[in-house]
Motif scaffolding. Structure first.
Motif, PDB file in Angstrom:
ATOM      1  N   ARG A 186      80.259  41.701 -30.205  1.00 49.83           N
ATOM      2  CA  ARG A 186      80.020  41.615 -31.676  1.00 49.83           C
ATOM      3  C   ARG A 186      78.612  41.597 -31.751  1.00 49.83           C
ATOM      4  O   ARG A 186      77.972  42.213 -32.783  1.00 49.83           O
TER       5      ARG A 186
ATOM      6  N   THR B 291      87.376  43.295 -36.720  1.00 50.86           N
ATOM      7  CA  THR B 291      88.110  43.610 -38.055  1.00 50.86           C
ATOM      8  C   THR B 291      89.315  44.583 -37.538  1.00 50.86           C
ATOM      9  O   THR B 291      89.061  45.335 -36.710  1.00 50.86           O
TER      10      THR B 291
ATOM     11  N   THR C  68      77.671  45.606 -31.435  1.00 46.88           N
ATOM     12  CA  THR C  68      78.378  46.741 -32.166  1.00 46.88           C
ATOM     13  C   THR C  68      79.407  46.149 -32.828  1.00 46.88           C
ATOM     14  O   THR C  68      79.918  45.020 -32.646  1.00 46.88           O
ATOM     15  N   GLU C  69      79.587  46.675 -34.142  1.00 43.56           N
ATOM     16  CA  GLU C  69      80.889  46.374 -34.603  1.00 43.56           C
ATOM     17  C   GLU C  69      82.177  46.701 -33.998  1.00 43.56           C
ATOM     18  O   GLU C  69      82.175  47.503 -33.352  1.00 43.56           O
TER      19      GLU C  69
END
Length: 297
Positions: free
Chosen positions: A93, A124, A96-97
């Motif tokens: 994380r 997410t 990057t997302e």
């Protein structure tokens, strides 16, 4: 005189000291991960046709195997794996997302649970009722990772046919979860991502063979084995593809998209085979027997 036994307060202070040292190491590891991210950007600058390799499920599997092999004592292996999975996701994380698309039809929460167990709090998650929607989310970049069911004969919508393509930038199967194989818990899920799978030395790959005419599963297995690919069929019935019938097989090794043996299957010309594809593959889950042995060593 023999040394006195440590007091409860002394033992608690030792735990506090160890906790602080572990936290220091975690922060140091995070700093190195940030350096890794910058090195990736320097050595593989983003550009047309590039595939970002932030997700490294093959390397993650190797790290976990190494930890389990060296693990001793009574601390549960399942807890060890869960802690390191959380560390890996949290430090990914940093780079990057992590958006995960999850196949979650009504009444089925098992894929959602597997996804949350694997990627933890650092990601997410978005549920989708149809497997094809998960593939589309990964292909379009809405999600970095897709969680999909293992192919079965009774699939109403065989999602794997959507990634049986010559497109080198198509999503690939890159992992299987859960990574820790527990006896008595069948099933599992496959992870799809816009990255290239990696060899770990103990892998499986999914291969799709397209035939323009009728070809028995047994004859296709023989053709694949003739070029050095040891396979077994995964689904009994072929799926209609744009160029003919698609058959799905599992190879007992990692087979990448550019493997020359795939081209040799069509070059032999013994059957009406038009194309053979690798859909990617995964590191074999870590066996429960190994886990039990190391947990009590």
């Amino acid at each position: 005189m023999p040394p006195s036994e440590p007091t409860l307060d002394e033992l608690r202070r030792e735990i506090d000291r160890i906790d602080a040292a572990m936290h220091d190491l975690l922060m140091q590891r995070t700093a190195v991960v940030e350096e890794v991210g910058r090195a990736k950007a320097r050595e593989n600058p983003a550009g047309a046709g590039s595939r970002p390799q932030f997700f490294r499920p093959g390397r993650e599997a190797l790290v976990l195997r190494s930890l389990i092999e060296r693990h001793t004592g009574r601390f549960p292996v399942a807890s060890l794996v869960r802690i390191w999975r959380e560390i890996m996701t949290g430090q990914l994380r940093v780079q990057t997302e992590i958006a995960v698309a999850v196949y979650a039809p009504p009444g089925r929460g098992d894929y959602w649970d597997m996804a949350r167990d694997h990627y933890g709090a650092g990601a997410t998650y978005t549920p989708y009722h149809r497997a094809q929607q998960v593939v589309a989310a990964v292909r379009g970049g809405t999600a970095g990772i897709g969680v999909l069911p293992m192919p079965q004969d009774d699939d109403g919508e065989p999602w794997w046919a959507a990634v049986a393509t010559d497109d080198t930038n198509a999503p690939s199967i890159v992992a299987r979860i859960p990574i820790l194989d527990v006896t008595g818990q069948p099933g599992g899920a496959l992870l799809l991502a816009n990255v290239d799978p990696e060899r770990t030395g103990d892998d499986r790959a999914y291969l799709a063979v397209e035939s323009a005419g009728e070809a028995s599963v047994g004859s296709l297995v023989a053709e694949l084995r003739a070029v050095g690919l040891t396979v077994r069929p995964l689904v009994a019935e072929a799926v209609k593809g744009p160029g003919g019938n698609l058959h799905l097989f599992e190879a007992e090794e990692m087979v990448l998209r550019d493997d020359p043996r795939l081209a040799r299957v069509t070059d032999r010309g013994r059957l009406p085979i038009t194309r053979a594809f690798s859909l990617g593959g995964y590191a074999m889950p870590i066996g429960s027997t190994m886990s039990r042995e190391t947990a009590v060593a």
